[in-house]
Design a protein around this motif. Structure first.
Motif, mmCIF file in Angstrom:
data_model
loop_
_atom_site.group_PDB
_atom_site.id
_atom_site.type_symbol
_atom_site.label_atom_id
_atom_site.label_comp_id
_atom_site.label_asym_id
_atom_site.label_seq_id
_atom_site.Cartn_x
_atom_site.Cartn_y
_atom_site.Cartn_z
ATOM 1 N N GLN A 46 6.979 15.140 -0.686
ATOM 2 C CA GLN A 46 5.739 14.398 -0.916
ATOM 3 C C GLN A 46 5.636 13.139 -0.064
ATOM 4 O O GLN A 46 4.649 12.414 -0.168
ATOM 5 N N TYR A 47 6.651 12.869 0.736
ATOM 6 C CA TYR A 47 6.633 11.679 1.576
ATOM 7 C C TYR A 47 6.130 12.061 2.964
ATOM 8 O O TYR A 47 6.611 13.020 3.565
ATOM 9 N N SER A 48 5.179 11.298 3.453
ATOM 10 C CA SER A 48 4.463 11.704 4.660
ATOM 11 C C SER A 48 5.056 11.131 5.944
ATOM 12 O O SER A 48 4.852 11.702 7.024
ATOM 13 N N ALA B 78 11.521 6.839 3.635
ATOM 14 C CA ALA B 78 10.268 7.556 3.845
ATOM 15 C C ALA B 78 9.162 6.888 3.042
ATOM 16 O O ALA B 78 9.434 6.221 2.035
ATOM 17 N N ALA B 79 7.935 7.067 3.476
ATOM 18 C CA ALA B 79 6.807 6.394 2.851
ATOM 19 C C ALA B 79 5.769 7.388 2.348
ATOM 20 O O ALA B 79 5.609 8.482 2.917
ATOM 21 N N ARG B 80 5.109 7.019 1.290
ATOM 22 C CA ARG B 80 3.949 7.747 0.825
ATOM 23 C C ARG B 80 3.001 6.715 0.215
ATOM 24 O O ARG B 80 3.407 5.627 -0.188
ATOM 25 N N SER C 270 7.753 1.476 -5.867
ATOM 26 C CA SER C 270 6.314 1.693 -5.771
ATOM 27 C C SER C 270 5.634 0.547 -5.041
ATOM 28 O O SER C 270 6.173 -0.537 -4.893
ATOM 29 N N ALA C 271 4.408 0.804 -4.602
ATOM 30 C CA ALA C 271 3.692 -0.163 -3.783
ATOM 31 C C ALA C 271 3.170 -1.346 -4.595
ATOM 32 O O ALA C 271 3.451 -2.507 -4.284
ATOM 33 N N ARG C 272 2.407 -1.055 -5.617
ATOM 34 C CA ARG C 272 1.638 -2.119 -6.268
ATOM 35 C C ARG C 272 2.521 -3.145 -6.958
ATOM 36 O O ARG C 272 2.404 -4.340 -6.710
ATOM 37 N N ASP C 273 3.433 -2.651 -7.815
ATOM 38 C CA ASP C 273 4.181 -3.604 -8.631
ATOM 39 C C ASP C 273 5.689 -3.530 -8.428
ATOM 40 O O ASP C 273 6.437 -4.196 -9.134
ATOM 41 N N GLY C 274 6.129 -2.727 -7.481
ATOM 42 C CA GLY C 274 7.553 -2.686 -7.181
ATOM 43 C C GLY C 274 8.400 -2.009 -8.236
ATOM 44 O O GLY C 274 9.611 -2.259 -8.312
ATOM 45 N N THR C 275 7.790 -1.159 -9.032
ATOM 46 C CA THR C 275 8.575 -0.412 -10.014
ATOM 47 C C THR C 275 9.584 0.473 -9.288
ATOM 48 O O THR C 275 9.262 1.087 -8.263
ATOM 49 N N LEU D 186 0.803 -1.226 0.000
ATOM 50 C CA LEU D 186 0.000 0.000 0.000
ATOM 51 C C LEU D 186 0.834 1.274 0.000
ATOM 52 O O LEU D 186 0.310 2.349 -0.297
ATOM 53 N N TYR D 187 2.095 1.165 0.364
ATOM 54 C CA TYR D 187 2.941 2.355 0.480
ATOM 55 C C TYR D 187 4.204 2.209 -0.356
ATOM 56 O O TYR D 187 4.875 1.171 -0.327
ATOM 57 N N ALA D 188 4.501 3.265 -1.090
ATOM 58 C CA ALA D 188 5.784 3.349 -1.767
ATOM 59 C C ALA D 188 6.831 3.799 -0.759
ATOM 60 O O ALA D 188 6.547 4.591 0.158
ATOM 61 N N ILE D 189 8.029 3.282 -0.915
ATOM 62 C CA ILE D 189 9.123 3.651 -0.024
ATOM 63 C C ILE D 189 10.216 4.335 -0.823
ATOM 64 O O ILE D 189 10.680 3.821 -1.844
#
Length: 122
Positions: free
Chosen positions: A108-110, A96-98, A51-56, A30-33
């Motif tokens: 942009q990282y929260s 950091a995560a978003r 990225s979260a979904r597909d690890g790009t 759910l979170y990109a790192i």
């Protein structure tokens, strides 16, 4: 929700390091790192993200070809392999995560972990 970076150290130019980011309290699905670094006296610089979904994976121009980001979703860990270290790579590295997608803007990282210091010097 916690991020903890580790693995920094002092290395000579040309050396390698593997930074780790332990994520807890949330899913890497759910979170990109991202990894963001801050050199002494300079503003923070985004260097990489997965990225979260597909690890790009994504990289800043200054680190392409030398840095490699990866993740282990079972362990909830993200790694940054840094090869051919240069003195200009010196700095504190933060993970950091978003939500979901990567962004090259470090603001942009929260959520942020504490940093780990990388020093490259002969």
């Amino acid at each position: 929700f916690q991020l903890q970076a580790s693995g920094g150290g002092s290395v000579q130019p040309g050396g390698s390091l593997r930074l780790s980011c332990a994520a807890s309290g949330f899913s890497l699905d759910l979170y990109a790192i991202g990894w963001v670094r801050q050199a002494p006296g300079k503003v923070r610089e985004w260097v990489s993200c997965i990225s979260a979904r597909d690890g790009t994976t994504y990289y800043g121009d200054s680190v392409k070809g030398r840095f490699a980001i990866s993740r282990d979703k079972v362990k909830n860990m993200v790694y940054l392999q840094i090869d051919n270290l240069k003195p200009e790579d010196t700095g504190v590295y933060y993970c950091a995560a978003r939500q979901r997608v990567c962004n090259s803007g470090w603001l942009q990282y929260s959520d942020w972990g504490q940093g780990t210091l990388v020093t490259v010097s002969s």
